[in-house]
Write a protein that holds these residues in place. Structure first.
Motif, PDB file in Angstrom:
ATOM      1  N   PRO A 149       8.695 -15.990  21.807  1.00  0.00           N
ATOM      2  CA  PRO A 149       9.539 -15.414  20.764  1.00  0.00           C
ATOM      3  C   PRO A 149       9.796 -16.331  19.568  1.00  0.00           C
ATOM      4  O   PRO A 149      10.500 -15.960  18.646  1.00  0.00           O
ATOM      5  CB  PRO A 149      10.850 -15.157  21.503  1.00  0.00           C
ATOM      6  CG  PRO A 149      10.966 -16.335  22.420  1.00  0.00           C
ATOM      7  CD  PRO A 149       9.531 -16.647  22.836  1.00  0.00           C
ATOM      8  N   HIS A 150       9.242 -17.561  19.566  1.00  0.00           N
ATOM      9  CA  HIS A 150       9.656 -18.549  18.564  1.00  0.00           C
ATOM     10  C   HIS A 150       8.653 -18.807  17.442  1.00  0.00           C
ATOM     11  O   HIS A 150       8.903 -19.628  16.578  1.00  0.00           O
ATOM     12  CB  HIS A 150      10.007 -19.873  19.238  1.00  0.00           C
ATOM     13  CG  HIS A 150      11.102 -19.745  20.253  1.00  0.00           C
ATOM     14  ND1 HIS A 150      12.414 -19.499  19.901  1.00  0.00           N
ATOM     15  CD2 HIS A 150      11.074 -19.802  21.599  1.00  0.00           C
ATOM     16  CE1 HIS A 150      13.145 -19.422  20.993  1.00  0.00           C
ATOM     17  NE2 HIS A 150      12.365 -19.605  22.037  1.00  0.00           N
ATOM     18  N   GLY A 151       7.490 -18.164  17.474  1.00  0.00           N
ATOM     19  CA  GLY A 151       6.538 -18.318  16.377  1.00  0.00           C
ATOM     20  C   GLY A 151       5.346 -19.195  16.717  1.00  0.00           C
ATOM     21  O   GLY A 151       5.033 -19.446  17.879  1.00  0.00           O
ATOM     22  N   ILE A 152       4.696 -19.634  15.665  1.00  0.00           N
ATOM     23  CA  ILE A 152       3.510 -20.489  15.761  1.00  0.00           C
ATOM     24  C   ILE A 152       3.774 -21.742  14.939  1.00  0.00           C
ATOM     25  O   ILE A 152       4.248 -21.667  13.805  1.00  0.00           O
ATOM     26  CB  ILE A 152       2.267 -19.760  15.216  1.00  0.00           C
ATOM     27  CG1 ILE A 152       1.915 -18.586  16.131  1.00  0.00           C
ATOM     28  CG2 ILE A 152       1.086 -20.713  15.074  1.00  0.00           C
ATOM     29  CD1 ILE A 152       0.790 -17.720  15.619  1.00  0.00           C
ATOM     30  N   LEU A 153       3.449 -22.894  15.509  1.00  0.00           N
ATOM     31  CA  LEU A 153       3.671 -24.178  14.852  1.00  0.00           C
ATOM     32  C   LEU A 153       2.330 -24.801  14.491  1.00  0.00           C
ATOM     33  O   LEU A 153       1.474 -24.977  15.360  1.00  0.00           O
ATOM     34  CB  LEU A 153       4.441 -25.120  15.782  1.00  0.00           C
ATOM     35  CG  LEU A 153       4.945 -26.413  15.173  1.00  0.00           C
ATOM     36  CD1 LEU A 153       6.150 -26.128  14.270  1.00  0.00           C
ATOM     37  CD2 LEU A 153       5.334 -27.392  16.268  1.00  0.00           C
ATOM     38  N   VAL A 154       2.157 -25.125  13.206  1.00  0.00           N
ATOM     39  CA  VAL A 154       0.974 -25.846  12.740  1.00  0.00           C
ATOM     40  C   VAL A 154       1.460 -27.224  12.299  1.00  0.00           C
ATOM     41  O   VAL A 154       2.257 -27.338  11.369  1.00  0.00           O
ATOM     42  CB  VAL A 154       0.277 -25.122  11.574  1.00  0.00           C
ATOM     43  CG1 VAL A 154      -0.911 -25.940  11.072  1.00  0.00           C
ATOM     44  CG2 VAL A 154      -0.180 -23.725  12.003  1.00  0.00           C
ATOM     45  N   THR A 155       0.989 -28.260  12.986  1.00  0.00           N
ATOM     46  CA  THR A 155       1.396 -29.629  12.695  1.00  0.00           C
ATOM     47  C   THR A 155       0.392 -30.271  11.744  1.00  0.00           C
ATOM     48  O   THR A 155      -0.817 -30.088  11.897  1.00  0.00           O
ATOM     49  CB  THR A 155       1.487 -30.454  13.992  1.00  0.00           C
ATOM     50  OG1 THR A 155       2.370 -29.782  14.894  1.00  0.00           O
ATOM     51  CG2 THR A 155       2.011 -31.853  13.722  1.00  0.00           C
ATOM     52  N   PRO A 161      -3.889 -30.116   8.437  1.00  0.00           N
ATOM     53  CA  PRO A 161      -3.421 -29.552   9.706  1.00  0.00           C
ATOM     54  C   PRO A 161      -4.198 -30.196  10.856  1.00  0.00           C
ATOM     55  O   PRO A 161      -5.415 -30.382  10.754  1.00  0.00           O
ATOM     56  CB  PRO A 161      -3.741 -28.060   9.593  1.00  0.00           C
ATOM     57  CG  PRO A 161      -4.513 -27.863   8.344  1.00  0.00           C
ATOM     58  CD  PRO A 161      -4.574 -29.146   7.604  1.00  0.00           C
ATOM     59  N   VAL A 162      -3.483 -30.566  11.926  1.00  0.00           N
ATOM     60  CA  VAL A 162      -4.126 -31.270  13.036  1.00  0.00           C
ATOM     61  C   VAL A 162      -3.870 -30.628  14.395  1.00  0.00           C
ATOM     62  O   VAL A 162      -4.518 -30.986  15.383  1.00  0.00           O
ATOM     63  CB  VAL A 162      -3.710 -32.759  13.085  1.00  0.00           C
ATOM     64  CG1 VAL A 162      -4.230 -33.505  11.861  1.00  0.00           C
ATOM     65  CG2 VAL A 162      -2.206 -32.913  13.228  1.00  0.00           C
ATOM     66  N   ASP A 163      -2.919 -29.695  14.478  1.00  0.00           N
ATOM     67  CA  ASP A 163      -2.630 -29.075  15.772  1.00  0.00           C
ATOM     68  C   ASP A 163      -1.974 -27.722  15.544  1.00  0.00           C
ATOM     69  O   ASP A 163      -1.376 -27.477  14.496  1.00  0.00           O
ATOM     70  CB  ASP A 163      -1.717 -29.964  16.603  1.00  0.00           C
ATOM     71  CG  ASP A 163      -1.662 -29.548  18.069  1.00  0.00           C
ATOM     72  OD1 ASP A 163      -2.604 -28.873  18.547  1.00  0.00           O
ATOM     73  OD2 ASP A 163      -0.672 -29.885  18.740  1.00  0.00           O
ATOM     74  N   LEU A 164      -2.105 -26.869  16.555  1.00  0.00           N
ATOM     75  CA  LEU A 164      -1.533 -25.534  16.508  1.00  0.00           C
ATOM     76  C   LEU A 164      -1.035 -25.196  17.895  1.00  0.00           C
ATOM     77  O   LEU A 164      -1.703 -25.495  18.883  1.00  0.00           O
ATOM     78  CB  LEU A 164      -2.624 -24.542  16.072  1.00  0.00           C
ATOM     79  CG  LEU A 164      -2.243 -23.084  16.050  1.00  0.00           C
ATOM     80  CD1 LEU A 164      -2.858 -22.419  14.837  1.00  0.00           C
ATOM     81  CD2 LEU A 164      -2.691 -22.386  17.301  1.00  0.00           C
ATOM     82  N   GLN A 165       0.143 -24.587  17.974  1.00  0.00           N
ATOM     83  CA  GLN A 165       0.634 -24.151  19.265  1.00  0.00           C
ATOM     84  C   GLN A 165       1.527 -22.934  19.098  1.00  0.00           C
ATOM     85  O   GLN A 165       2.221 -22.787  18.100  1.00  0.00           O
ATOM     86  CB  GLN A 165       1.357 -25.268  20.005  1.00  0.00           C
ATOM     87  CG  GLN A 165       2.639 -25.739  19.366  1.00  0.00           C
ATOM     88  CD  GLN A 165       3.200 -26.958  20.051  1.00  0.00           C
ATOM     89  OE1 GLN A 165       3.069 -28.046  19.533  1.00  0.00           O
ATOM     90  NE2 GLN A 165       3.830 -26.791  21.184  1.00  0.00           N
ATOM     91  N   GLY A 166       1.454 -22.054  20.098  1.00  0.00           N
ATOM     92  CA  GLY A 166       2.362 -20.923  20.162  1.00  0.00           C
ATOM     93  C   GLY A 166       3.668 -21.395  20.763  1.00  0.00           C
ATOM     94  O   GLY A 166       3.679 -22.227  21.673  1.00  0.00           O
ATOM     95  N   LEU A 167       4.766 -20.885  20.251  1.00  0.00           N
ATOM     96  CA  LEU A 167       6.081 -21.338  20.701  1.00  0.00           C
ATOM     97  C   LEU A 167       6.737 -20.268  21.554  1.00  0.00           C
ATOM     98  O   LEU A 167       7.500 -19.456  21.076  1.00  0.00           O
ATOM     99  CB  LEU A 167       6.948 -21.700  19.483  1.00  0.00           C
ATOM    100  CG  LEU A 167       6.356 -22.784  18.579  1.00  0.00           C
ATOM    101  CD1 LEU A 167       7.221 -22.984  17.361  1.00  0.00           C
ATOM    102  CD2 LEU A 167       6.165 -24.076  19.339  1.00  0.00           C
ATOM    103  N   THR A 168       6.398 -20.309  22.802  1.00  0.00           N
ATOM    104  CA  THR A 168       6.969 -19.362  23.763  1.00  0.00           C
ATOM    105  C   THR A 168       8.321 -19.880  24.212  1.00  0.00           C
ATOM    106  O   THR A 168       8.835 -20.851  23.644  1.00  0.00           O
ATOM    107  CB  THR A 168       6.023 -19.204  24.970  1.00  0.00           C
ATOM    108  OG1 THR A 168       5.876 -20.484  25.599  1.00  0.00           O
ATOM    109  CG2 THR A 168       4.656 -18.696  24.544  1.00  0.00           C
TER     110      THR A 168
END
Length: 171
Positions: A149-155, A161-168
């Motif tokens: 429910p918290h979105g997607i984080l692109v670091t 951009p070096v990383d991507l993760q879903g924020l469950t």
């Protein structure tokens, strides 16, 4: 002065000698970031800006751990992020379009097809800058399951951009 001769504290979560030395506001690229409540080892300032007239306001936070005033290079990075936010959002979206095709993200066939649409099902970006010269764009809205429910984080590391993760819920 209090009864014991110490200066009064402005909040219960201040750390003597540290929090009292932190600025209550920072000014970055025409944006005022105000000090916000945070856990004791952190210092956090947040502000809002609109990328264009009539656009939704975008949150920008600066986080320092351990709590300390930000140094000049961190303030410069925050300035760059605010000043070029639209460019960085476009980079992050393209990064998502490419990386989300990787098998380990486990997108459904429908979700993979959405990646081919002119507009990705990812929206409402906000930025966080850390003192280690990394920062991130969090897209708070998305139809993708991995963003619930918290979105997607692109670091980012500086401008890349070096990383991507879903924020469950594990976020």
């Amino acid at each position: 002065m209090s009864e014991n001769g110490t200066p009064p504290r402005s909040s219960d979560n201040e750390v003597p000698g540290i929090d009292s030395q932190l600025p209550t506001a920072l000014h970055v690229a025409g944006l005022t970031l105000s000090r916000t409540e945070s856990p004791p080892p952190l210092a956090c300032w947040t502000g809002y800006f609109a990328e264009s007239a009539g656009a939704d306001r975008i949150a920008m936070s600066l986080v320092i751990e351990p709590a300390a005033p930000p140094d000049e290079s961190t303030l410069q990075l925050a300035h760059d992020v605010v000043s070029r936010f639209g460019v960085f959002v476009d980079q992050a979206l393209e990064y998502c379009r490419t990386r989300l095709r990787e098998r380990h993200f486990e997108l459904t066939t429908d979700e993979l097809n959405w990646l081919d649409l002119p507009e990705l099902p990812i929206a409402a970006p906000e930025a966080t800058v850390w003192a280690d010269q990394t920062w991130a764009i969090r897209f708070t809205e998305s139809r993708l399951r991995l963003a619930d429910p918290h979105g997607i984080l692109v670091t980012f590391n500086r401008t890349q951009p070096v990383d991507l993760q879903g924020l469950t819920d594990e976020y």
